[in-house]
Structures are given as C-alpha cells and as structure tokens.
Scaffold this active site. Structure first.
Site, PDB file in Angstrom:
ATOM      1  N   ASP B 203      28.560  27.303  42.224  1.00 33.89           N
ATOM      2  CA  ASP B 203      29.842  27.954  42.484  1.00 33.89           C
ATOM      3  C   ASP B 203      30.028  29.014  41.405  1.00 33.89           C
ATOM      4  OD1 ASP B 203      32.461  28.741  42.514  1.00 33.89           O
ATOM      5  OD2 ASP B 203      33.308  26.716  42.605  1.00 33.89           O
ATOM      6  N   GLN B 206      33.898  32.053  39.275  1.00 34.72           N
ATOM      7  CA  GLN B 206      34.479  32.512  38.010  1.00 34.72           C
ATOM      8  C   GLN B 206      33.494  33.295  37.146  1.00 34.72           C
ATOM      9  OE1 GLN B 206      37.612  32.425  36.995  1.00 34.72           O
ATOM     10  NE2 GLN B 206      38.391  31.251  38.734  1.00 34.72           N
ATOM     11  N   LYS B 229      37.607  38.156  43.162  1.00 34.65           N
ATOM     12  CA  LYS B 229      37.664  37.849  41.730  1.00 34.65           C
ATOM     13  C   LYS B 229      36.790  38.789  40.907  1.00 34.65           C
ATOM     14  CE  LYS B 229      38.336  32.903  42.668  1.00 34.65           C
ATOM     15  NZ  LYS B 229      39.583  32.313  42.214  1.00 34.65           N
ATOM     16  N   CYS B 369      43.687  23.719  41.558  1.00 36.50           N
ATOM     17  CA  CYS B 369      42.735  23.155  42.526  1.00 36.50           C
ATOM     18  C   CYS B 369      41.733  22.249  41.831  1.00 36.50           C
ATOM     19  CB  CYS B 369      42.015  24.262  43.301  1.00 36.50           C
ATOM     20  SG  CYS B 369      43.118  25.182  44.358  1.00 36.50           S
TER      21      CYS B 369
END
Ligand SMILES: Cc1ncc(COP(=O)(O)O)c(C=O)c1O
Ligand SMILES: Cc1ncc(COP(=O)(O)O)c(C=O)c1O
Lengths: 151, 412, 412, 151
Positions: B203, B206, B229, B369
């Site tokens: 993932d 970020q 993002k 989250c």
C-alpha cells in the site's frame, strides 16, 4: 464561521470537564449503544425503567466536548421522564441543534446546544447520546449509528 | 525549512485563500494533497482540445485521446520504474487497487489452511479487503505485531520471521503508515516474503508522492496508490502488478474494452492492462496524473522527501514541548515520514480540529481509518498534522500557537 | 434543425477547432459527449478553492468539499427523480455500476435453476457481467430476441412474455441501443418483469443525457449511467438502486469510509450510499457531474430530445439516398434516438472513418461493443453517426458529402 | 494528417477490391486465426506446407481495405517461401509500416504499405494477416491477437 464560543459555551465546557452521570449503572435494565462512524465517537446509555419512567440513567463513551456534554445534559434532562416525554424533549433538542431556535421554555440548560447549528458537521456529535437513549427506551438493543439518521 | 523551490507555493492556487479570516495553513496532506496549476491545466486542456473516447476510435480526437491516455500509462510506469507499461492498471485509487488483488488473486489462489499476512497498523483499505478474501476462501488472516506502547518500535521483525511460514500465500503491508508515520523496510519485507513463496502487496498511498519509489528495487509483486495524494486529481489511482502475475489473473470487472471475442454464450479477455479496465476509463484524470508525475519529478522526489523530513523534525520538537501531549509513532529524531499524530489528555481530537480551523489551520482528527490500531494503543482518536512540499516552518509555528490556544481554552 | 438555443456551441470549447484543416464536425457523441465550459469550470473551481478529502474532515475545506460532494448526490437524485439521495451511488461509469449489481446482487440471490434475462442487443458492458454472474451462480442466461433482418423491429415482446417465467430473477436491458438507436419501452418492460417478481436493471448510458428520465415513473430497481456521455467528466457514473434493495445488499468493495466498526477480526458496514463507496471517492468529477445536470436542465431535456430527433430524421432521409447503404435499427420515420448506424457493401467502416476524419468529420466504426448483435445481423462492423445538442443540419450535410466522396473513391 | 492517397495507394485499392488467394484452401495442412479486438477485424490464414516451403496459401476474413489488401499481398509474397524467409519478409514489412522506410529491394509491391506508418492506429490492420500466417507456419493454433503484440 461563527465565533467558537457560541459552540463551546461555558455550560458545554463544564459538562465536558465534569460529565454528570458518567459510568456504568449497576441497576440498569436497559442499555443501548450509539456510534458515529464518521468520527469514531461512541456512547453507551444505561437506564433503569421504573414502571414507565426513567428511574435512573447514565452514559459511557468517548468523543468530543460537544458529544460528551450533550450526553451529560441528556442524563439530567431525561431522568424521571416517560418515553413520550423523552421523545418530546429530544424533538426540541433536534430543532435546537439544527436550527438554533430556542423557543421552548422547558429546554433550560439545553439551550447551550444552540450553537451547534452553525457547525453542521457537529450535529451528529450532539445527538449521539440521545439516539442511544431513545433506543434504550424502546428496548432496541441495536446499535444506533448516526449515519442512518438524517441528522 | 522553507520549501527549497522558490515560489513553489505560487503553483498551488488553493493555498492562497483566507479561512476564517486567517491565511490557510493546509496540514491535511495525508488525506489528500493540493493540486498544482499544471495538473489543473492538463484537465482543462484535455477537455478543451482532445476529449474523446479512447481505444476503439480512429478519428483524430480519439487518436489524440488514446495517445495521451497511453502516454500517461507509460509516464507512470517510468515514474515507479516498472518494466512495462502493461503493468500499470488505472483504478479509482488505492482502495480499488487493493480490492482488485484481494478479489481476483484471492479468488484464484487462496484456500482453507492458507495464511494471509498483514500488519497491525494497516489502513482499513488494506485490511478489510483481506478480511473479506480470507472469509471467502477459508484462509486465515494474521497480523505482524507493532512494537512499543506508542507504536514507536515499528514492525516486530522477529515475530514476522516466525509468522512467515510456507502457509503464507500473500503478505500485504503499507509502505508508510498514515497514522504513525512509520516507514516500513519494504525491500526487506519483500525479500523475506519471497523466501517463503508469498506474493507481496504494498500500500503505497502515503509514499508515492513523498519519496522516490522503484518497484523493481523494492521487489514487490503488486503495489497500489492514489493520484489524489500525489498532486493528481481525485478518481484515479494505479495498481502496479508484475506482468507474469497479471497475465494469469482473471478480470475483476467485465464489459466493453477488455474483451477479444464475445458471443451470446461466452467471452474471452485481452491481456493486461486492458483486461482490468472494463468500460470507458477515467481518461482525463489519468492524463492529469501523468502531469502530476512530471510536476513531482521536476521538483525532485528526493528533495521533497528531504523537505518533508526537515518539517516533521521541527514539528516533533515543537510539539513535544506542549504539556500533556502524547505523540504516537517513531520518537523524536527517529526516521519517520512527514506526518505526526498526537493526542491530548483533556481535549478530544475533534475539538482540536475545530479550534485549529478557526485559526485557519487544517488538520485531521479521528481514527484515520485505523480503528484496530487506535484500540491497540488505547486511543479513540488522534489529531494529525501531515506535511507536503509546499508547507513551511512558519506554518508549523501557526499550528503550535493554535494548539497552545486550545489547551488554554480547555484548561480554562 | 439548428440547436434551439442560440450560441449553445459557444459553450463547448472543443468544437471550435480545425481537424485536418476543416472545422471539426463531432458526430461521435454515442461514445462520449463534449463538455460545456460550466462543467470544466466546476472542476477548476473545486481544485482551486475547495479541494480536500470528504466525510471524515472537520476543517473548513473538508466541510466545503463534503457539502459539494453530497450536494452533487442530491442534485443527481433530483435529476432522475430518485426518492432519496442515498439511492445514488457514485461509480466510475455504467460498466462499473452494472458489475456492482451483477456481483453483489448476483452473488446473494442467484442459484442454479434461476434465469437471468437480457436482450440480443446489449452493449458488452450489460452482457458480459451477466454471463459471469450466471457462470458463478449456475443460473442460466437467456436473451429476448430482436425482430427484423436489420434489427428494425425492436424487442420481440411476445417472446418476452414467454420468457418471463417465475424462474427469471433479474431482467437487464438497455434503455437506448447504442448501435441500433432503438428506444426500449422501459416502463412496460419493468411492469412485466415485476409481475413475475424479477428485479430490473436498466442500462441508461445512451438515454441519460438525451431524454427526460424518471426512475420512479419507469419503475426500475437499478439503473446505471456514465457522466461522460451527458456533458460530465470521465471517471464518474452512477448506480441508482431502490433504497430497500441497496440496504440488503452486501458491499462490493471494502475499505475506508464504508465501515462502522473495524476490529482485527471483522468489520460492519454503513448503510447506502457509503457502503458502496469504499475509499476516497472521485469528489471533483462528482461535483462536475452535478454541474452537467444543471447545464442539461437549463437547456431542457425535452428540448434536447426534440433536437436529437429532428437531426436523426434528417440524417436518415439523406443517408437513405446513398447508393448501397444499409441502415440498421428502426426504419426512416420510426421512433429512434439521435444516432444512426450504417454499412456500405464495398467500403469497410474503418475506411469510412479514416476518410471522414480527413474531412474533419468524427465518426465511430466497428462493432460498437455489440459483437453478438453484429454477428446476428450478418455484419462485422458499422459506421455510426451520433448526434447531440450542439450538432446542426449543416453538419449532417458535411457528413453526407464526405460519405459521397468515400463511395466515389472506393468505386474508383 | 498526410494525404490519404499515401495510405490508400492504387495497389491497396486494387488488392482490396480484388483480393488474391481469398477463401478456404482445401489442401491446407496448417491454419491460424488472427483477431484485432480493438476494431473487430478478423483473418484466418490457410497454408499448405510442402516440406519446409509454403506450397500454397490463402486467407479469409473481414476488415478494412488496409487489412484486406495487406493479407492479399501477404499471400503473394509468402508463397514458395520457407519459415525463416517468411520471418525476414515480415521483418521488412514491420519496419515499413512502423517507419515508412522502403530500403529493401525485395519488398516490391509491399512498398504500397509504406503509407501506413503515418496512421499508427492502422498498423494493427496491416499486420493482422501476417501474424496469423507466421502463427500458422509455427503450427501455433492459438489465435493471434494484435493486442499482445507491441505493434
Ligand atoms: C448502451 C451502453 N451501455 C454501456 C456503455 C458503457 O459505458 P461506460 O463505458 O461509460 O462504462 C455504453 C457506452 O460505451 C453504452 O453505449
Ligand atoms: C495508508 C493508506 N492506505 C490506503 C488509503 C486509501 O486510499 P484511497 O482512499 O485514495 O483509496 C489511504 C488514504 O486514505 C492511506 O493513507
């Protein structure tokens, strides 16, 4: 934006700092839980029905000052009331937090919640404990989630 | 500590506004970044000049749109050093990318007795899809523990070594934690996973816009990220997958554009990436995501990372000085990404955010989250300040001043 | 036959360009429509002023973004006369919307022995997902026949009555055929389906931007459409579902934003629409889709329909006069939507498109994601001219002149 | 855009109008099918291998003038050739349709395909029949789809 002191009145701050009737109620015969999934606030309401009246009531949970203070105020205002009376009081609170209109004599200290209507994102915080209480009164063990309500 | 690119803030129209009478300080970059003029212009230019459906068109606009769309794919392959543009699948974002793998790969490969491994600090989007895949297949979901009472110790690598048995078929983990700021040693994690034959899913929500990222150096099998993002538009993201894995994978959605032959009885599929892009794709936003790659590389991702790091160091030092603050994630001075999450004993995160907003400072408060992680740390919510290339040290001072005012008000 | 709104063409920047030295004649609206300035501006305004993540934010930008996003949902509910904004789920487009129903509803409700009904002239996006759902569940997929050697007779309603047994659990059909131009009697089809207890799914990709559409009057259970065909941006679409059906439906994708409580072991879901919108939604494009609704309603959808109809009537008359042309779908004079598909005996559709493009005329040639229909009609491809609110009679003349030139060249 | 007559040279038009070696080949011992899924073009190539040489070859299918003419030209140019020779000829065709460079003496009538390079969307049309023929030569019954090829 309105001045934040409208939202965080001294009544709110006081109830946030020293919440009334906070904690489990050992004698409770009804309990219901409320969730505000958007922000993670949670509230469990315990109440003891004596006949058709709320003999005692308490809450537990976590959340912002608005949700904690509103739940604390809720316990003070619902104690001794019947279910229909509680519904009527909540109707007034709902009106208050959505419109800011304080026109009911009997809202008393609840009027401190009037500032909420200027912060629509916080309406769910102010009503969380109330939803749980009404569910407990109905004997509805289902979790109240503010997402299913239009407020 | 100011951005090393003179006038970089001028590239971002949204930054130049007042919020509640104060100049906006946007510190909610972990949720979404702002967009430079060049990305907005890419959208406008597409709609004003080239807009058309792609792939099946032979007229000029359609060929231009197809070239721009496929050009964006190539640009993004290059941005993460993928071996082949066919390894880039356009999705709506990280969440959809992970769901695609969890469903398609999970359905084909997971069976009872298998283990899916993830970590204790995943975003819901890299956790719930694996719960669902495990449930659907009868596999077991296990979590690599997080070390430290404030999660400051990062992944427990010794525990990982024990957990990584041959039963582990897939290991999904975040590159950078959106709540802790922890940077995982992704190449090492992939190496360990590969040693037991597990497929890896990263993932990168970020990390993608914040640090240089090279999928071949990392050695992952799948990697997911969102455009919004990384200075790109909303509604577009990417699933990177190794070509040989993608070509074995069944499609997730079906419909126009991803089929070779369709009869009333059956259909056959094109290879990747078309196989995974049923229907009209999000052409404009894919093209604008290519523009975002150009923007970030023009600044230099190593320089962006350095600026993020410098900002978070200053922020950690200044925040640590606030009375009653609890900061989670790596300690002051330790490596961490450009975000910091904290809690006050007596002021709830939502009240912090509301007060900071009155001072023009945009923060995020809540569980980010990450509900199970919050519970593990004994928290219900934190306030998060997350930095990006356009933030300044002066903005950190505005944040700290606002937090001091809040503490004073609630101590009142 | 010119658009009834003076200067409407000035709203569409893309139309004012030369292609191959000729003013662009854009007749590929069935594939995607062009975008008015107000829709492009909505995107720019969002990114320049309000951009932020939605739902979980309490700061000013996030509240503005949330209000605008949810406002768009309400606007779209109103656009199709849905009873409740919670019945509007944002997706990437028609294809994703149909896949969502086919998977979530199909998985929960279809079993061996059940019948899924569709028609012989569905777009691949409303066909392959049902093949997959039938395959996964053991249900049987059946097709309502199309009447006429050129498909001019529309759905065989007598055959439909025979096919509609109590075994039929779901009936999926298009509102308007993207290849034939046929307009299905959708309210009647829904009534018939309801009589046997079948759930109805309408593919409204070709109707949504072209004719007034009222889901409650139609009486459908689900309805799918794409923003990009109705003056909106790419990457956004809608699944409308009746609230009571949606609330029973399991989520299709999982992750952030759609959960109530998440532990390491399990998760619970929010109600619709959040349940079906995992991850950061396509905020900007949803807002711009709301702007597209405003644009279309300001012109008047009944007037758009009237203009489409007038154009296609003229086009049918003029095209019919061309030697060796075969037009499929309803005959000249019969009701049809604003598109026309045709084939020449001696010139392949791709050659037609390439030649027309040299004249600045944008057409689509191919199977139009309708391979089984093409085969049924004994064709491999057609050329399609599809009209929209900004097209003019003069543009039809440009089309016809180009086709004449092509015929001459290939007759050589 | 270049003039369309570059693309549609008279050789192309002629082969499109009167394709050579079109139809099933009854004596074929190899067959392969090609698909261009983006536009729906299809091509089946039949060939008879006599030893290591293509003794006879034909095609069937549907598609635009470019694909039909190119397949027709293909049959004329591959008849009598070995597999390596066919590969070499196709390499020249591929160079031609992607770059437009006509530098091989032996391309002869195939030079008519040079215009294709100015229309990148049509390259797949021009190579479809060739892919099928090479697959047939390899004895590869798998459908050639132009999507898996980089041209
Ligand atoms: C009738 C019909 N259904 C479905 C679709 C698929 O729409 P999208 O590609 O936007 O998902 C289209 C358009 O291509 C269409 O015309
Ligand atoms: C670590 C992490 N993973 C996944 C996501 C989900 O990304 P998206 O919402 O764009 O799908 C986010 C952002 O919200 C994130 O921070």
């Amino acid at each position: 934006m309105q001045d934040l002191t409208d939202l965080y009145q001294s009544v709110i701050l006081d109830h946030n700092r020293r919440p009334r009737n906070r904690g489990k109620l050992p004698t409770a015969n009804r309990v219901a839980h409320g969730d505000n999934p958007s922000c993670g606030d949670q509230c469990t309401v315990y109440l003891r029905l004596d006949g058709d009246r709320i003999g005692d009531i308490s809450f537990e949970g976590s959340g912002c000052a608005i949700s904690q203070a509103s739940a604390s105020l809720m316990t003070l205002n619902l104690k001794g009331k019947t279910a229909p009376e509680a519904e009527t009081i909540y109707a007034g609170v709902h009106e208050l937090v959505t419109t800011g209109k304080v026109d009911e004599d009997n809202l008393s200290d609840l009027a401190a919640l009037a500032g909420v209507h200027q912060f629509p994102a916080r309406i769910k915080c102010a009503t969380l404990g109330w939803h749980a209480a009404l569910n407990a009164l109905k004997g509805d063990p289902i979790t109240a989630t503010t997402e299913t309500h239009k407020d | 500590m100011n951005p090393p690119w003179p006038n970089v803030r001028a590239d971002f129209p949204v930054l130049h506004q007042q919020v509640n009478g104060k100049p906006l300080v946007y510190l909610d970059n972990g949720a979404t970044s702002q967009k430079p003029r060049s990305v907005i212009d890419a959208l406008v230019r597409y709609y004003e000049r080239d807009n058309s459906n792609v792939h099946r068109g032979l007229h000029t606009l359609s060929m231009r749109a197809t070239d721009a769309y496929e050009g964006a794919r190539t640009r993004i392959a290059n941005f993460i050093n993928a071996a082949d543009p066919a390894e880039i699948i356009f999705t709506r974002g990280t969440t959809e990318s992970i769901n695609l793998v969890a469903r398609s790969w999970g359905h084909a490969h997971l069976k009872p007795g298998d283990v899916v491994l993830t970590t204790e600090f995943e975003h819901h989007s890299n956790l719930v899809p694996w719960q669902q895949a495990a449930k659907a297949s009868g596999a077991t979901l296990k979590y690599v523990p997080l070390l430290g009472a404030d999660g400051e110790g990062g992944l427990d690598l010794a525990a990982l070594d024990k957990l990584l048995t041959p039963q582990v078929k897939l290991f999904a983990f975040t590159h950078i934690s959106n709540t802790l700021g922890t940077i995982n040693p992704v190449a090492e994690l992939c190496r360990k996973a590969r040693a037991v034959g597990a497929v890896t899913v990263i993932d990168a929500a970020q990390s993608i816009g914040h640090i240089p990222l090279d999928v071949r150096q990392i050695g992952c099998d799948f990697l997911a990220f969102s455009g919004h993002k990384m200075c790109g538009p909303t509604g577009i993201g990417v699933l990177y997958g190794r070509r040989d894995l993608l070509d074995q994978l069944a499609p997730d959605e079906t419909g126009g554009g991803m089929v070779v032959n369709v009869s009333y009885e059956q259909a056959t599929w094109k290879p990747s990436p078309e196989r995974f892009e049923a229907g009209t794709p999000n052409v404009a936003d894919a093209i604008a995501l290519g523009a975002a790659c150009n923007y970030l590389d023009a600044l230099g991702r190593d320089q962006i990372a350095a600026h993020d790091t410098a900002l978070v160091k200053v922020a950690m030092e200044k925040l640590s000085a606030l009375p009653g603050i609890r900061i989670i994630g790596p300690r002051v001075g330790a490596e961490r990404s450009g975000l910091v999450s904290f809690a006050f004993a007596n002021v709830h995160a939502h009240d912090v955010v509301t007060f900071a907003d009155e001072d023009g400072v945009a923060l995020r408060g809540g569980h980010h989250c990450n509900q199970p992680l919050m519970r593990k740390l004994g928290l219900t919510s934190t306030t998060r300040a997350s930095f990006y290339l356009y933030n300044t040290e002066e903005e950190i001072d505005r944040l700290v001043a606002s937090l001091q005012r809040i503490q004073k008000f609630f101590a009142g």
